[in-house]
Motif scaffolding. Structure first.
Motif, PDB file in Angstrom:
ATOM      1  N   TYR A  83      10.920  -2.494   6.550  1.00 38.71           N
ATOM      2  CA  TYR A  83       9.498  -2.390   6.870  1.00 38.71           C
ATOM      3  C   TYR A  83       8.947  -1.020   6.480  1.00 38.71           C
ATOM      4  N   TYR A  84       9.690   0.028   6.790  1.00 38.65           N
ATOM      5  CA  TYR A  84       9.224   1.363   6.437  1.00 38.65           C
ATOM      6  C   TYR A  84       9.272   1.580   4.927  1.00 38.65           C
ATOM      7  N   CYS A  85      10.240   0.973   4.266  1.00 40.80           N
ATOM      8  CA  CYS A  85      10.245   1.004   2.789  1.00 40.80           C
ATOM      9  C   CYS A  85       8.966   0.374   2.254  1.00 40.80           C
ATOM     10  N   LEU A  86       8.571  -0.751   2.850  1.00 40.77           N
ATOM     11  CA  LEU A  86       7.335  -1.417   2.429  1.00 40.77           C
ATOM     12  C   LEU A  86       6.136  -0.509   2.649  1.00 40.77           C
ATOM     13  N   LYS A  87       6.085   0.169   3.776  1.00 41.14           N
ATOM     14  CA  LYS A  87       4.942   1.043   4.055  1.00 41.14           C
ATOM     15  C   LYS A  87       4.851   2.169   3.026  1.00 41.14           C
ATOM     16  N   LEU A  88       5.996   2.701   2.613  1.00 38.65           N
ATOM     17  CA  LEU A  88       5.959   3.722   1.562  1.00 38.65           C
ATOM     18  C   LEU A  88       5.550   3.103   0.230  1.00 38.65           C
ATOM     19  N   ALA A  89       6.031   1.909  -0.054  1.00 36.99           N
ATOM     20  CA  ALA A  89       5.617   1.223  -1.286  1.00 36.99           C
ATOM     21  C   ALA A  89       4.102   1.020  -1.300  1.00 36.99           C
ATOM     22  N   GLU A  90       3.553   0.562  -0.190  1.00 39.50           N
ATOM     23  CA  GLU A  90       2.109   0.346  -0.114  1.00 39.50           C
ATOM     24  C   GLU A  90       1.349   1.659  -0.317  1.00 39.50           C
ATOM     25  N   GLY A  91       1.801   2.698   0.355  1.00 38.71           N
ATOM     26  CA  GLY A  91       1.127   3.987   0.234  1.00 38.71           C
ATOM     27  C   GLY A  91       1.138   4.510  -1.188  1.00 38.71           C
ATOM     28  N   TYR A  92       2.307   4.442  -1.813  1.00 40.19           N
ATOM     29  CA  TYR A  92       2.380   4.918  -3.196  1.00 40.19           C
ATOM     30  C   TYR A  92       1.537   4.042  -4.124  1.00 40.19           C
ATOM     31  N   ALA A  93       1.492   2.754  -3.866  1.00 37.14           N
ATOM     32  CA  ALA A  93       0.636   1.882  -4.677  1.00 37.14           C
ATOM     33  C   ALA A  93      -0.835   2.277  -4.509  1.00 37.14           C
ATOM     34  N   GLU A 100       6.976   4.945  -8.182  1.00 36.32           N
ATOM     35  CA  GLU A 100       7.464   5.260  -6.827  1.00 36.32           C
ATOM     36  C   GLU A 100       7.234   4.074  -5.899  1.00 36.32           C
ATOM     37  N   ALA A 101       6.079   3.432  -6.025  1.00 34.74           N
ATOM     38  CA  ALA A 101       5.790   2.240  -5.213  1.00 34.74           C
ATOM     39  C   ALA A 101       6.819   1.146  -5.484  1.00 34.74           C
ATOM     40  N   GLU A 121       1.335 -12.197  -3.062  1.00 34.79           N
ATOM     41  CA  GLU A 121      -0.078 -12.575  -3.049  1.00 34.79           C
ATOM     42  C   GLU A 121      -0.928 -11.926  -1.959  1.00 34.79           C
ATOM     43  N   TYR A 122      -0.403 -11.775  -0.762  1.00 34.85           N
ATOM     44  CA  TYR A 122      -1.263 -11.462   0.381  1.00 34.85           C
ATOM     45  C   TYR A 122      -1.380  -9.991   0.760  1.00 34.85           C
ATOM     46  N   ASP A 123      -0.370  -9.193   0.491  1.00 31.69           N
ATOM     47  CA  ASP A 123      -0.442  -7.795   0.900  1.00 31.69           C
ATOM     48  C   ASP A 123      -1.485  -7.079   0.031  1.00 31.69           C
ATOM     49  N   PRO A 124      -2.616  -6.705   0.611  1.00 30.18           N
ATOM     50  CA  PRO A 124      -3.690  -6.120  -0.203  1.00 30.18           C
ATOM     51  C   PRO A 124      -3.342  -4.745  -0.768  1.00 30.18           C
ATOM     52  N   PHE A 125      -2.397  -4.070  -0.159  1.00 30.50           N
ATOM     53  CA  PHE A 125      -2.088  -2.712  -0.572  1.00 30.50           C
ATOM     54  C   PHE A 125      -1.144  -2.659  -1.770  1.00 30.50           C
ATOM     55  N   LEU A 126      -0.648  -3.798  -2.194  1.00 34.24           N
ATOM     56  CA  LEU A 126       0.209  -3.863  -3.384  1.00 34.24           C
ATOM     57  C   LEU A 126      -0.552  -4.356  -4.611  1.00 34.24           C
ATOM     58  N   ASN A 128      -2.508  -3.177  -6.918  1.00 36.02           N
ATOM     59  CA  ASN A 128      -2.528  -2.520  -8.228  1.00 36.02           C
ATOM     60  C   ASN A 128      -1.155  -2.424  -8.904  1.00 36.02           C
ATOM     61  N   ILE A 129      -0.108  -2.952  -8.268  1.00 38.96           N
ATOM     62  CA  ILE A 129       1.187  -2.983  -8.962  1.00 38.96           C
ATOM     63  C   ILE A 129       1.598  -4.405  -9.340  1.00 38.96           C
ATOM     64  N   ARG A 130       0.816  -5.379  -8.951  1.00 40.73           N
ATOM     65  CA  ARG A 130       1.192  -6.778  -9.220  1.00 40.73           C
ATOM     66  C   ARG A 130       1.234  -7.112 -10.709  1.00 40.73           C
ATOM     67  N   SER A 131       0.507  -6.405 -11.534  1.00 42.10           N
ATOM     68  CA  SER A 131       0.505  -6.697 -12.976  1.00 42.10           C
ATOM     69  C   SER A 131       1.657  -6.001 -13.703  1.00 42.10           C
ATOM     70  N   GLU A 132       2.387  -5.143 -13.013  1.00 41.27           N
ATOM     71  CA  GLU A 132       3.497  -4.419 -13.626  1.00 41.27           C
ATOM     72  C   GLU A 132       4.674  -5.368 -13.889  1.00 41.27           C
ATOM     73  N   GLU A 133       5.287  -5.238 -15.053  1.00 45.44           N
ATOM     74  CA  GLU A 133       6.437  -6.088 -15.393  1.00 45.44           C
ATOM     75  C   GLU A 133       7.570  -5.945 -14.377  1.00 45.44           C
ATOM     76  N   ARG A 134       7.787  -4.758 -13.931  1.00 53.01           N
ATOM     77  CA  ARG A 134       8.841  -4.515 -12.945  1.00 53.01           C
ATOM     78  C   ARG A 134       8.558  -5.272 -11.638  1.00 53.01           C
ATOM     79  N   PHE A 135       7.300  -5.311 -11.224  1.00 53.07           N
ATOM     80  CA  PHE A 135       6.910  -6.076 -10.039  1.00 53.07           C
ATOM     81  C   PHE A 135       7.180  -7.557 -10.266  1.00 53.07           C
ATOM     82  N   LYS A 136       6.791  -8.056 -11.420  1.00 52.33           N
ATOM     83  CA  LYS A 136       6.987  -9.477 -11.727  1.00 52.33           C
ATOM     84  C   LYS A 136       8.471  -9.847 -11.704  1.00 52.33           C
ATOM     85  N   ARG A 137       9.316  -9.003 -12.277  1.00 51.93           N
ATOM     86  CA  ARG A 137      10.759  -9.269 -12.259  1.00 51.93           C
ATOM     87  C   ARG A 137      11.300  -9.256 -10.828  1.00 51.93           C
TER      88      ARG A 137
END
Length: 151
Positions: A83-93, A100-101, A121-126, A128-137
């Motif tokens: 959960y805290y990893c996710l919060k840092l991912a969201e913040g960096y995004a 970093e996100a 789909e639902y986390d609004p804070f992610l 701007n990284i959804r179009s990244e190839e790394r995110f898709k993988r």
């Protein structure tokens, strides 16, 4: 649920930060910032203060303050919990530090956060990284794990 937890123990940093995250997620930023600020004031040192400072700064798009608030303690503690990893991912995004996100999002998934619909789909804070190839993988892997999860 977070409101109830907060009302039961307003001094508990976990109940405070959870309630603030819930407000942020529902776009009630004034309420979120108020709780973050009070948490930081009451507990100026430690993990929850660092996380509150980081997340609040990221929500305000203050990249410099967000980066400056990342302490060794924040990193070390966050690495132990999905959960805290996710919060840092969201913040960096939010501050457009996509690599970093994605690093933190991978750590979150590696620790068991495989809620594919939420992440994909639902986390609004992610957003701007959804179009990244790394995110898709990563989402391909998370989706497989989500679909094959057994209790």
């Amino acid at each position: 649920i977070y409101r109830q937890m907060y009302k039961m123990d307003r001094r508990n940093p976990l109940s405070r930060i959870s309630y603030a995250f819930a407000f942020a997620f529902t776009n009630k930023m004034d309420a979120a910032f108020s709780i973050f600020d009070q948490l930081i004031q009451d507990y100026p040192e430690g993990f929850f203060s660092s996380l509150a400072t980081f997340y609040s700064s990221a929500l305000k798009n203050d990249a410099k303050q967000a980066r400056n608030s990342v302490s060794e303690g924040l990193i070390t503690t966050s690495e132990t919990d999905e959960y805290y990893c996710l919060k840092l991912a969201e913040g960096y995004a939010l501050i457009n530090e996509k690599e970093e996100a994605l690093d933190w999002l991978e750590k979150s998934a590696n620790r068991g956060l495989i809620n594919y619909p939420f992440l994909h789909e639902y986390d609004p804070f992610l957003e701007n990284i959804r179009s990244e190839e790394r995110f898709k993988r990563l989402m391909e892997r998370v989706k497989r794990e989500w679909e094959n999860f057994e209790v």
